[in-house]
Write an enzyme that holds these catalytic residues in place. Structure first.
Site: not given
Ligand code: EPU
Length: 418
Positions: A304, A116, A397, A121, A21-22
């Site tokens: 995840d 979610c 989803r 975030r 998915k991602n």
């Molecule tokens: N964060 C840290 N330190 C880091 C990196 C991130 O504390 O070095 C924290 C951020 O502050 C945030 C959380 O970790 O609270 C997630 O951060 P990130 O911005 O990487 O998340 P995202 O890019 O919004 C993607 C995936 C998520 C997955 C996260 C973390 C997609 C579309 N979504 O989200 O996937 O949990 O990376 O790996 O790629 C899911 O598939 O259910 C999902 C939530």
């Protein structure tokens, strides 16, 4: 929607992992970077993918499913006149359009995306990084107005190794004038797959798989054919299901090196499984010991999978510390596990202690987020009696035909649409 599970059945047989998915989501967004046709294979048929495709359609793009898991996209006629803001609002991943919209349309208005609820975030990392490329941002009543007078390359130090921020900056940088160096970049397998896709389009990106990505801007990108990588999170979920259920599951369509730390940790805990080039097979024997499960950016254990480890922890000897170093709001599932009989203490928003082994008993429970929902399915499958999972639509989803795939290996699970 509900899942109704009669637990305790031994699982046996072959299960196939879908496309990631991602990886599919950013790659769909990245097709906007070319006017030519892109053919994507191994695309999971899940509602998150349909939502992003609907956003492309609302721009005037030609989008068609040309095979069971193949989608063909041509964005030649895309304009930013009437984006489907309802879809944008329903899905956090629609932030992935920030980069490719900016690269293509230069000035955009975007509604704040939903999705979610798993903690704060914030989008600060995205905007901080985009501003380095010359993007101006104004936020008014839940709408972001983003504009630039032409993107220009720069050094971008990400405030944290955010997956979607890295992907957005990459998509914005491929056409930026000059050189962009992204430091502290995320390097998850799905980020690597996006880089590979962009390279196939003709983007000049060095450093794939590392935390420093160097992008030389180009003036034109071409169409391509690309196969999405298998979903590491699904593979890890099925693997831990097989281990917790003590069944014999062969998990197919896996890239084991994308989950090195997960596999090593499970082996260290005493889990028994065989790994081949593309499969992992679980065995019923093996006494497991508790360990510290710290979820971190890749190559660490993915956040995840943290809730799935949490369910496994209820079945093994000793006290497991589950420590999600990333999200501060992802422990909601623990209270549902406790209602099922788990011995768990939530220490703070990032950490929980789970002491096992404890039998789990069927209950009416709730699915908090996509990944917690998958963990609740595993809990239901290893519990005795009937488990009813409310809010099950959240799981569909991200997991294609999950009920049918589990039924095929012997699970007693039904879906009830309400
Ligand atoms: N964060 C840290 N330190 C880091 C990196 C991130 O504390 O070095 C924290 C951020 O502050 C945030 C959380 O970790 O609270 C997630 O951060 P990130 O911005 O990487 O998340 P995202 O890019 O919004 C993607 C995936 C998520 C997955 C996260 C973390 C997609 C579309 N979504 O989200 O996937 O949990 O990376 O790996 O790629 C899911 O598939 O259910 C999902 C939530």
């Amino acid at each position: 929607m509900q899942f109704i599970i009669e637990g305790g059945k031994k699982l046996n047989g072959d299960i196939w992992v879908s496309g990631a998915k991602n990886a599919a989501l950013p790659i769909i967004a990245a097709t906007l970077l070319t006017d030519d046709e892109c053919i994507l294979d191994n695309v999971p048929r899940i509602s998150d993918v349909e939502t992003l495709l609907n956003i492309l359609k609302s721009l005037g793009s030609a989008v068609a499913w040309t095979g069971e898991h193949q989608v063909t996209i041509c964005n030649r006629n895309a304009t930013f006149h009437n984006p489907d803001y309802q879809s944008v609002k329903s899905l956090r991943a629609s932030i992935l359009f920030f980069g490719s919209f900016l690269a293509r349309f230069h000035t955009i208005d975007m509604i704040e995306p939903g999705g979610c609820i798993i903690g704060n975030r914030p989008l600060d990392t995205h905007f901080h990084a985009l501003s380095k490329l010359g993007v101006r941002m104004e936020k008014k009543n839940g709408t972001y107005a983003l504009s630039s007078d032409g993107l220009r390359g720069a050094e971008v130090v990400l405030l944290e190794a955010s997956v979607t921020a890295t992907e957005n900056i990459l998509m914005a940088a491929v056409y930026a004038q000059g050189v962009t160096v992204i430091k502290n970049a995320a390097c998850e397998p799905h980020v690597q797959d996006l880089v590979t896709f962009l390279q196939k389009l003709g983007a000049d990106i060095a450093g794939n798989g590392t935390t420093t990505l160097t992008v030389h801007g180009v003036s034109v990108l071409h169409g391509t054919v690309h196969t999405i990588i298998p979903d590491t999170i699904e593979a890890g979920t099925f693997l831990m299901l097989g281990i917790a259920n003590k069944g014999k599951l062969r998990i197919n369509n896996v890239i084991p090196e994308h989950m090195d730390v997960v596999l090593e940790k499970l082996k260290m805990m005493g889990a028994k499984f065989d790994v081949s080039d593309t499969t992992i097979t679980t065995h019923s024997h093996g006494i497991m010991r508790a360990a510290k499960i710290d979820a971190r950016p890749y190559p660490g254990i993915p956040t995840d999978l943290q809730s799935v480890f949490g369910v496994l922890a209820t079945q093994i000897q000793g006290t497991t510390l589950i420590w999600d170093t990333l999200f501060e709001g992802r422990m909601g599932y623990v209270q549902e596990l406790v209602r099922m009989g788990a011995n768990a203490v939530i220490c703070d928003p990032h950490r929980v202690l789970i002491t096992g082994p404890t039998p789990l008993y069927g209950q009416e429970i709730r699915s908090f987020d996509l990944r917690a929902g998958a963990a609740m399915i595993i809990a239901g499958l290893i519990a005795s009696g009937r488990t009813v999972i409310n809010g099950a639509e959240i799981v569909s989803r991200g997991y294609e035909r999950i009920v049918e795939r589990l039924q095929a290996v012997g699970a007693d699970i039904q879906q009830k649409d309400s």
